[in-house]
Design an enzyme around this catalytic site. Sequence first.
Site, PDB file in Angstrom:
ATOM      1  N   LYS A  50     -21.171  -4.475  -4.121  1.00 23.86           N
ATOM      2  CA  LYS A  50     -20.784  -3.834  -2.859  1.00 23.86           C
ATOM      3  C   LYS A  50     -20.404  -2.402  -2.854  1.00 23.86           C
ATOM      4  CE  LYS A  50     -16.423  -4.156  -0.247  1.00 23.86           C
ATOM      5  NZ  LYS A  50     -15.487  -3.341  -0.910  1.00 23.86           N
ATOM      6  N   ASN A  51     -19.554  -1.787  -3.898  1.00 20.44           N
ATOM      7  CA  ASN A  51     -19.099  -0.657  -3.906  1.00 20.44           C
ATOM      8  C   ASN A  51     -19.840   0.319  -4.461  1.00 20.44           C
ATOM      9  OD1 ASN A  51     -16.773  -1.622  -2.639  1.00 20.44           O
ATOM     10  ND2 ASN A  51     -15.554  -1.742  -4.427  1.00 20.44           N
ATOM     11  N   ARG A 121     -14.177   1.373   4.697  1.00 17.92           N
ATOM     12  CA  ARG A 121     -13.680   2.353   3.946  1.00 17.92           C
ATOM     13  C   ARG A 121     -14.855   3.309   3.551  1.00 17.92           C
ATOM     14  NH1 ARG A 121      -9.319   5.781   2.569  1.00 17.92           N
ATOM     15  NH2 ARG A 121      -9.853   6.802   0.681  1.00 17.92           N
ATOM     16  N   ASP A 145      -9.656  -2.055   3.647  1.00 17.72           N
ATOM     17  CA  ASP A 145      -8.435  -2.927   3.400  1.00 17.72           C
ATOM     18  C   ASP A 145      -7.085  -2.333   3.376  1.00 17.72           C
ATOM     19  OD1 ASP A 145     -10.084  -4.921   0.963  1.00 17.72           O
ATOM     20  OD2 ASP A 145      -9.998  -5.152   2.849  1.00 17.72           O
ATOM     21  N   ASP A 332      -9.496  -4.232  -8.307  1.00 21.38           N
ATOM     22  CA  ASP A 332      -9.906  -5.226  -7.601  1.00 21.38           C
ATOM     23  C   ASP A 332     -10.094  -6.923  -8.107  1.00 21.38           C
ATOM     24  OD1 ASP A 332     -12.467  -3.002  -6.331  1.00 21.38           O
ATOM     25  OD2 ASP A 332     -10.280  -3.169  -5.867  1.00 21.38           O
TER      26      ASP A 332
HETATM   27  C1  EPZ Z   1     -12.879   2.320  -3.909  1.00 19.70           C
HETATM   28  O1  EPZ Z   1     -11.860   2.664  -2.769  1.00 19.70           O
HETATM   29  C2  EPZ Z   1     -13.369   0.931  -3.687  1.00 19.70           C
HETATM   30  N1  EPZ Z   1     -13.986   0.714  -2.410  1.00 19.70           N
HETATM   31  C3  EPZ Z   1     -12.116   0.085  -3.683  1.00 19.70           C
HETATM   32  O2  EPZ Z   1     -12.459  -1.467  -3.615  1.00 19.70           O
HETATM   33  C4  EPZ Z   1     -11.377   0.165  -5.320  1.00 19.70           C
HETATM   34  O3  EPZ Z   1     -10.358  -0.698  -5.250  1.00 19.70           O
HETATM   35  C5  EPZ Z   1     -11.057   1.460  -5.531  1.00 19.70           C
HETATM   36  O4  EPZ Z   1     -12.218   2.376  -5.333  1.00 19.70           O
HETATM   37  C6  EPZ Z   1     -10.596   1.700  -6.633  1.00 19.70           C
HETATM   38  O5  EPZ Z   1     -11.412   1.384  -7.950  1.00 19.70           O
HETATM   39  C7  EPZ Z   1     -15.135   1.206  -2.083  1.00 19.70           C
HETATM   40  O6  EPZ Z   1     -15.629   1.738  -3.043  1.00 19.70           O
HETATM   41  C8  EPZ Z   1     -15.696   1.026  -0.602  1.00 19.70           C
HETATM   42  P1  EPZ Z   1      -9.778   5.695  -4.723  1.00 19.70           P
HETATM   43  P2  EPZ Z   1     -11.578   4.244  -2.683  1.00 19.70           P
HETATM   44  O7  EPZ Z   1     -10.360   6.698  -3.746  1.00 19.70           O
HETATM   45  O8  EPZ Z   1     -12.345   5.017  -2.928  1.00 19.70           O
HETATM   46  C9  EPZ Z   1      -5.636   7.561  -3.655  1.00 19.70           C
HETATM   47  C10 EPZ Z   1     -12.773  -3.726  -2.927  1.00 19.70           C
HETATM   48  O9  EPZ Z   1     -11.987  -4.561  -2.706  1.00 19.70           O
HETATM   49  N2  EPZ Z   1      -6.291   8.728  -2.979  1.00 19.70           N
HETATM   50  O10 EPZ Z   1     -10.414   5.466  -6.145  1.00 19.70           O
HETATM   51  O11 EPZ Z   1     -10.870   4.290  -1.511  1.00 19.70           O
HETATM   52  C11 EPZ Z   1      -5.500   6.334  -3.028  1.00 19.70           C
HETATM   53  O12 EPZ Z   1      -4.724   6.148  -1.888  1.00 19.70           O
HETATM   54  C12 EPZ Z   1     -11.953  -2.148  -2.532  1.00 19.70           C
HETATM   55  O13 EPZ Z   1     -14.001  -3.652  -3.097  1.00 19.70           O
HETATM   56  C13 EPZ Z   1      -5.475   9.540  -2.436  1.00 19.70           C
HETATM   57  O14 EPZ Z   1      -4.140   9.629  -2.339  1.00 19.70           O
HETATM   58  O15 EPZ Z   1     -10.349   4.194  -3.887  1.00 19.70           O
HETATM   59  C14 EPZ Z   1      -5.477   5.078  -3.881  1.00 19.70           C
HETATM   60  O16 EPZ Z   1      -4.029   4.976  -4.197  1.00 19.70           O
HETATM   61  C15 EPZ Z   1     -10.586  -2.050  -2.211  1.00 19.70           C
HETATM   62  N3  EPZ Z   1      -6.197  10.712  -1.793  1.00 19.70           N
HETATM   63  C16 EPZ Z   1      -6.213   5.677  -5.122  1.00 19.70           C
HETATM   64  O17 EPZ Z   1      -6.201   7.351  -5.037  1.00 19.70           O
HETATM   65  C17 EPZ Z   1      -7.516  10.724  -2.028  1.00 19.70           C
HETATM   66  O18 EPZ Z   1      -8.006  11.588  -1.018  1.00 19.70           O
HETATM   67  C18 EPZ Z   1      -7.522   5.082  -5.618  1.00 19.70           C
HETATM   68  O19 EPZ Z   1      -8.293   5.637  -4.411  1.00 19.70           O
HETATM   69  C19 EPZ Z   1      -8.246   9.689  -2.373  1.00 19.70           C
HETATM   70  C20 EPZ Z   1      -7.545   8.609  -3.129  1.00 19.70           C
END
Ligand code: EPZ
Length: 450
Positions: A50-51, A121, A145, A332
């Site tokens: 998916k991701n 997202r 989510d 995840d």
């Molecule tokens: C991706 O989300 C995945 N989603 C998530 O999977 C996964 O949990 C996550 O990566 C971590 O592995 C998709 O790919 C669609 P991040 P993403 O940017 O890109 C903070 C599932 O169940 N952050 O790595 O949103 C953020 O708030 C989903 O399949 C900032 O603060 O994850 C979080 O606490 C859920 N500012 C952390 O970093 C930013 O600009 C990780 O977020 C970007 C992120």
Amino acid sequence: MAIPLDRLPPMVNLSSGPFSGPSLELPGPAVFRVRGGTPLRGTVELSGAKNSALKLMAASLLCEGTLELSAVPAIADVPVMADILRGLGVEVDLDMAANTCRLTAADPQWHAPQDAVTRIRASVSCLGPLVGRVGRARLALPGGDKIGARGIELHLRGLEAMGATIIDRPGEVEVVASHLHGAMITLDFPSVGATENLVMAAVLADGTTVIDNAAREPEIQDLCRMLEAMGAHIDGIGGPTLEIHGVERLHPISWATCPDRIEAGTYAMAAALTGGDVLIERVRPSDLTMPLIKLRAAGVLVEEGGNSLRIKADGLDAVNVVTLPYPGFPTDLQPQMMVLLSQAQGTSRCTENVFESRFSFVEQIARMGADVQIDGHHALIRGPVKLHGAHLQGLDVRAGAAGAMAGLVATGETFVHDVHHVDRGYAGFVPRLQALGADIERLPLASVDG
Ligand code: EPZ
């Protein structure tokens, strides 16, 4: 997007290949009814990730011709991404039954329709390729989510460093750049989304962009390798520092989405939890190093094949788990692991470091009698406890799947509501579990009290 029943493909025999249609057999709100007590046995073949698939689709914005994707998972988020891209002027031929998607972005628009964008997202992954290709993008802030703040400031700071201007608008973001140039970017946190967006913005930029403290997830590697095959020049794939040397243009190719390691981890934990014996096919064990280390430490027999995993268990021991960006333990798989640890001998500690409110699932399994104490971003799980059936909310993709898993070991009946969340990330979740012997059904909400 509801699919008319008469257009659904007939149910397929799962061992004959990837599941080919989201299990939207019952239009309208549905629940899972689960009865526990049956060890899972048999073979399950996985879908594409998916991701990764959602970002590979967004990358089609970067080239003129037709990008052909295969092993596209038959999950509910894929048609939503297809709609977003159609709204940006991309021709999308999505065949969920064949798990393929052909995308042609001859003349992409820069302003995406609001509705679909706010539903997932991954919509934010259109930002980088759009600014890289047409010099402008205007998107509603992404959905997804409810597991944390999920800001996008790291994405925007990186684009600004490459010469873009950010125009704040209520509920939206607009990014403008007459041309992007290479830059040195150090991410505060190895964000998956920010890394993907900045890589996709940098492949057509003037000069070289260095992303330090970049995310290294297998899905990021899949995207980078596809871009390379399209003519991009990226060094350091899989490592913490990515160097992207901008090129004139990219050319279309055919690409197969990498296997879904989170789906694999979910079925592996369900097999271990039920004391079962399951062969998981079309998986890359090396993508799951940390989860497999933890399963072995919990006493699970794990046999790795070239692209398969055999999971066999008879009793579980407590282990501690700490979620971290890859190659750490994936956040995840945290709710699913928490269910497994509720059945393990002893006290386990689960620490969530990636999302600040991803323990909301605890309240759900506490309804079933699980003994979990939260202390900040640590959860102490005492086991084994006998879980009993209850009505659970499927809060998000992974919590919904974990709720169904808990039902597989509970006495009585467990009902998981809001299963549309599960449909977003798991293709054929119910028929696959049924094929492994699980007593689970998808029922219309109206037929269930409570
Ligand atoms: C991706 O989300 C995945 N989603 C998530 O999977 C996964 O949990 C996550 O990566 C971590 O592995 C998709 O790919 C669609 P991040 P993403 O940017 O890109 C903070 C599932 O169940 N952050 O790595 O949103 C953020 O708030 C989903 O399949 C900032 O603060 O994850 C979080 O606490 C859920 N500012 C952390 O970093 C930013 O600009 C990780 O977020 C970007 C992120």
